[in-house]
Motif scaffolding. Sequence first.
Motif, PDB file in Angstrom:
ATOM      1  N   THR A   1       6.256  -1.303  11.103  1.00 16.08           N
ATOM      2  CA  THR A   1       7.667  -1.672  11.043  1.00 16.08           C
ATOM      3  C   THR A   1       8.464  -0.453  10.601  1.00 16.08           C
ATOM      4  N   SER A   2       9.760  -0.636  10.426  1.00 15.69           N
ATOM      5  CA  SER A   2      10.604   0.507  10.057  1.00 15.69           C
ATOM      6  C   SER A   2      10.331   1.005   8.648  1.00 15.69           C
ATOM      7  N   SER A   3       9.784   0.146   7.806  1.00 15.47           N
ATOM      8  CA  SER A   3       9.553   0.563   6.422  1.00 15.47           C
ATOM      9  C   SER A   3       8.082   0.540   6.027  1.00 15.47           C
ATOM     10  N   ILE A   4       7.271  -0.286   6.639  1.00 15.72           N
ATOM     11  CA  ILE A   4       5.854  -0.415   6.302  1.00 15.72           C
ATOM     12  C   ILE A   4       5.011   0.138   7.446  1.00 15.72           C
ATOM     13  N   HIS A   5       4.046   0.996   7.091  1.00 14.09           N
ATOM     14  CA  HIS A   5       3.164   1.621   8.089  1.00 14.09           C
ATOM     15  C   HIS A   5       1.717   1.302   7.710  1.00 14.09           C
TER      16      HIS A   5
ATOM     17  N   VAL B   1       6.430  -6.294  -1.675  1.00 10.80           N
ATOM     18  CA  VAL B   1       6.058  -5.328  -2.695  1.00 10.80           C
ATOM     19  C   VAL B   1       7.303  -4.542  -3.082  1.00 10.80           C
ATOM     20  N   CYS B   2       7.326  -4.085  -4.320  1.00 11.85           N
ATOM     21  CA  CYS B   2       8.436  -3.281  -4.821  1.00 11.85           C
ATOM     22  C   CYS B   2       8.038  -1.802  -4.715  1.00 11.85           C
ATOM     23  N   VAL B   3       8.770  -1.058  -3.909  1.00 11.06           N
ATOM     24  CA  VAL B   3       8.481   0.353  -3.665  1.00 11.06           C
ATOM     25  C   VAL B   3       9.431   1.195  -4.511  1.00 11.06           C
ATOM     26  N   VAL B   4       8.870   2.063  -5.347  1.00 12.84           N
ATOM     27  CA  VAL B   4       9.669   2.920  -6.233  1.00 12.84           C
ATOM     28  C   VAL B   4       9.374   4.371  -5.929  1.00 12.84           C
TER      29      VAL B   4
ATOM     30  N   GLY C   1      12.602   0.118  -2.536  1.00 13.07           N
ATOM     31  CA  GLY C   1      13.136  -1.237  -2.687  1.00 13.07           C
ATOM     32  C   GLY C   1      12.079  -2.296  -2.436  1.00 13.07           C
ATOM     33  N   LEU C   2      12.544  -3.534  -2.341  1.00 15.95           N
ATOM     34  CA  LEU C   2      11.642  -4.657  -2.092  1.00 15.95           C
ATOM     35  C   LEU C   2      11.377  -4.748  -0.596  1.00 15.95           C
ATOM     36  N   GLN C   3      10.141  -4.476  -0.210  1.00 15.42           N
ATOM     37  CA  GLN C   3       9.778  -4.428   1.204  1.00 15.42           C
ATOM     38  C   GLN C   3       8.811  -5.559   1.557  1.00 15.42           C
ATOM     39  N   SER C   4       8.968  -6.048   2.790  1.00 17.13           N
ATOM     40  CA  SER C   4       8.139  -7.154   3.273  1.00 17.13           C
ATOM     41  C   SER C   4       6.982  -6.606   4.093  1.00 17.13           C
ATOM     42  N   VAL C   5       5.794  -7.137   3.831  1.00 20.31           N
ATOM     43  CA  VAL C   5       4.587  -6.751   4.578  1.00 20.31           C
ATOM     44  C   VAL C   5       4.526  -7.595   5.839  1.00 20.31           C
ATOM     45  N   SER C   6       4.599  -6.936   6.988  1.00 17.14           N
ATOM     46  CA  SER C   6       4.609  -7.640   8.278  1.00 17.14           C
ATOM     47  C   SER C   6       3.819  -6.839   9.291  1.00 17.14           C
ATOM     48  N   GLY C   7       3.616  -7.461  10.454  1.00 15.10           N
ATOM     49  CA  GLY C   7       3.048  -6.736  11.586  1.00 15.10           C
ATOM     50  C   GLY C   7       1.578  -6.957  11.857  1.00 15.10           C
ATOM     51  N   LEU C   8       0.965  -7.992  11.276  1.00 15.57           N
ATOM     52  CA  LEU C   8      -0.440  -8.275  11.579  1.00 15.57           C
ATOM     53  C   LEU C   8      -0.531  -9.226  12.775  1.00 15.57           C
ATOM     54  N   ARG C   9      -1.496  -8.939  13.670  1.00 17.05           N
ATOM     55  CA  ARG C   9      -1.724  -9.773  14.844  1.00 17.05           C
ATOM     56  C   ARG C   9      -3.211 -10.049  14.985  1.00 17.05           C
ATOM     57  N   LEU C  10      -3.557 -11.314  15.191  1.00 16.61           N
ATOM     58  CA  LEU C  10      -4.945 -11.718  15.432  1.00 16.61           C
ATOM     59  C   LEU C  10      -5.020 -12.354  16.808  1.00 16.61           C
ATOM     60  N   THR C  11      -5.933 -11.869  17.634  1.00 14.02           N
ATOM     61  CA  THR C  11      -6.076 -12.369  19.004  1.00 14.02           C
ATOM     62  C   THR C  11      -7.458 -12.976  19.173  1.00 14.02           C
ATOM     63  N   ASP C  12      -7.493 -14.208  19.668  1.00  9.45           N
ATOM     64  CA  ASP C  12      -8.750 -14.893  19.985  1.00  9.45           C
ATOM     65  C   ASP C  12      -9.108 -14.562  21.426  1.00  9.45           C
ATOM     66  N   THR C  13     -10.217 -13.809  21.617  1.00  8.11           N
ATOM     67  CA  THR C  13     -10.572 -13.350  22.963  1.00  8.11           C
ATOM     68  C   THR C  13     -11.050 -14.487  23.846  1.00  8.11           C
TER      69      THR C  13
ATOM     70  N   THR D   1       3.921  -3.424  -7.560  1.00  5.31           N
ATOM     71  CA  THR D   1       4.761  -2.234  -7.421  1.00  5.31           C
ATOM     72  C   THR D   1       3.913  -1.086  -6.885  1.00  5.31           C
ATOM     73  N   VAL D   2       4.456  -0.332  -5.925  1.00  6.21           N
ATOM     74  CA  VAL D   2       3.737   0.803  -5.327  1.00  6.21           C
ATOM     75  C   VAL D   2       4.677   2.003  -5.292  1.00  6.21           C
ATOM     76  N   ASN D   3       4.092   3.218  -5.139  1.00  4.91           N
ATOM     77  CA  ASN D   3       4.876   4.450  -5.054  1.00  4.91           C
ATOM     78  C   ASN D   3       5.297   4.727  -3.621  1.00  4.91           C
ATOM     79  N   LEU D   4       6.441   5.348  -3.494  1.00  6.89           N
ATOM     80  CA  LEU D   4       6.971   5.705  -2.182  1.00  6.89           C
ATOM     81  C   LEU D   4       6.052   6.729  -1.516  1.00  6.89           C
ATOM     82  N   GLU D   5       5.743   6.463  -0.222  1.00 10.28           N
ATOM     83  CA  GLU D   5       4.941   7.357   0.629  1.00 10.28           C
ATOM     84  C   GLU D   5       3.557   7.626   0.049  1.00 10.28           C
ATOM     85  N   GLU D   6       3.033   6.658  -0.705  1.00  7.41           N
ATOM     86  CA  GLU D   6       1.654   6.737  -1.189  1.00  7.41           C
ATOM     87  C   GLU D   6       0.904   5.489  -0.728  1.00  7.41           C
ATOM     88  N   PRO D   7      -0.324   5.664  -0.195  1.00 12.86           N
ATOM     89  CA  PRO D   7      -1.073   4.502   0.315  1.00 12.86           C
ATOM     90  C   PRO D   7      -1.386   3.503  -0.806  1.00 12.86           C
ATOM     91  N   PHE D   8      -1.390   2.243  -0.430  1.00 10.79           N
ATOM     92  CA  PHE D   8      -1.819   1.174  -1.352  1.00 10.79           C
ATOM     93  C   PHE D   8      -2.656   0.170  -0.561  1.00 10.79           C
TER      94      PHE D   8
END
Length: 447
Positions: A376-380, A436-439, A410-422, A345-352
């Motif tokens: 994403t629209s909810s996770i930065h 994670v559950c955001v309150v 609410g319950l938010q999904s952690v997405s948006g990681l990209r790994l590139t092999d040069t 569980t994490v706080n809204l608009e607070e880094p974790f």
Amino acid sequence: MSLHALRLLNYKSQHATLYHLLQSPVGSGSKVPVKMEVNPPKQEHLLALKVMRLTKPTLFTNIPVTCEEKDLPGDLFNQLMRDDPSTVNGAEILMLGEMLTLPQNFGNIFLGETFSSYISVHNDSNQVVKDILVKADLQTSSQRLNLSASNAAVAELKPDCCIDDVIHHEVKEIGTHILVCAVSYTTQGGEKMYFRKFFKFQVLKPLDVKTKFYNAETDEVFLEAQIQNITTSPMFMEKVSLEPSIMYNVAELNSVNQAGECVTTFGSRAYLQPMDTRQYLYCLKPKKEFAEKAGIIKGVTVIGKLDIVWKTNLGERGRLQTSQLQRMAPGYGDVRLSLEAIPDTVNLEEPFHITCKITNCSSERTMDLVLEMCNTSSIHWCGISGRQLGKLHPSSSLCLALTLLSSVQGLQSVSGLRLTDTFLKRTYEYDDIAQVCVVSSAIKVES
């Protein structure tokens, strides 16, 4: 025909065994008896063979007969039951008694139980028999086993004496089994005799075992084993354990800690009634020396085998071991991303903070990786995107600490990681890594 002649014919038809009296015409109406010999009977053996299965007795059951006091018998039936020595004092109307009774039939034999049999060879003749050899073999669908305790011949056997032997065999196959008992001996006249008997019985399956696997992101494997009693009597489950393969350690998840004491989740009496099913759960973790080698643990399909021990009504023991259980190996590709630490569980608009583990699953090629973070629209993501992670050697890993911030409750999904092999210019995308559950920040989050 006179009455005397009729009686004579009836006597002959009932009692004559070696001759048949046949009449056929010869000449003009004259009749003569014709004598025909019957095949002589087979020679009877001097020894008799008896084979009996050894089993535990069963509790005597009676059928209670009772009536109401206003009926004609009154208290007669109840008094008879109270006086019956086979009933339980104070519980006469119950069918189960305190006395034991010998088995009335061959009974059922189940896989994993021990088949025991008593073999007796008795000299029924009035002469001494020499060089007696008794052999007992068990024929299954795949093999023939010698169960005789001794293969040496007995020098002589006097009249009214017997040779006894008890054989035991742990049944490891289902299907038809044939017990072959052969006896050879020599008579006083030096004639060698031989005979054998066959006893066929079926071995049934006592348990139905089904397994399910779940491959966790942390290289852990969870095994669910469903065990069903498909016999007609209850079982006491003495032990159900998992013997892991050489690469894993196992932890049983079938008990809970109550007041500092480990208590099984199935209660104090681990009885499994007929057609009941019980679920057992196990967690397998790779050993330290194998966990660091991602390429090796990735392809492991053999997990281990289940060892099941049970007892029936009067303590008869049975044991089964499954074949090696195999899972479907997870497909991680060349690069694997797993989470090592993330808050629930994490706080809204607070880094974790979260900790990721990146593993090069290739066994031959070194990678040069670049990390990109897409909002994403909810996770930065908080940090520098497009940074170099350096070279990652085959079957090696690195841990990476990252910071995020959520702008939606609410319950938010952690997405948006990209790994590139040069080297190969190949990009690996990772979405829905975890939730994670955001309150609201007004709600205090328990650490």
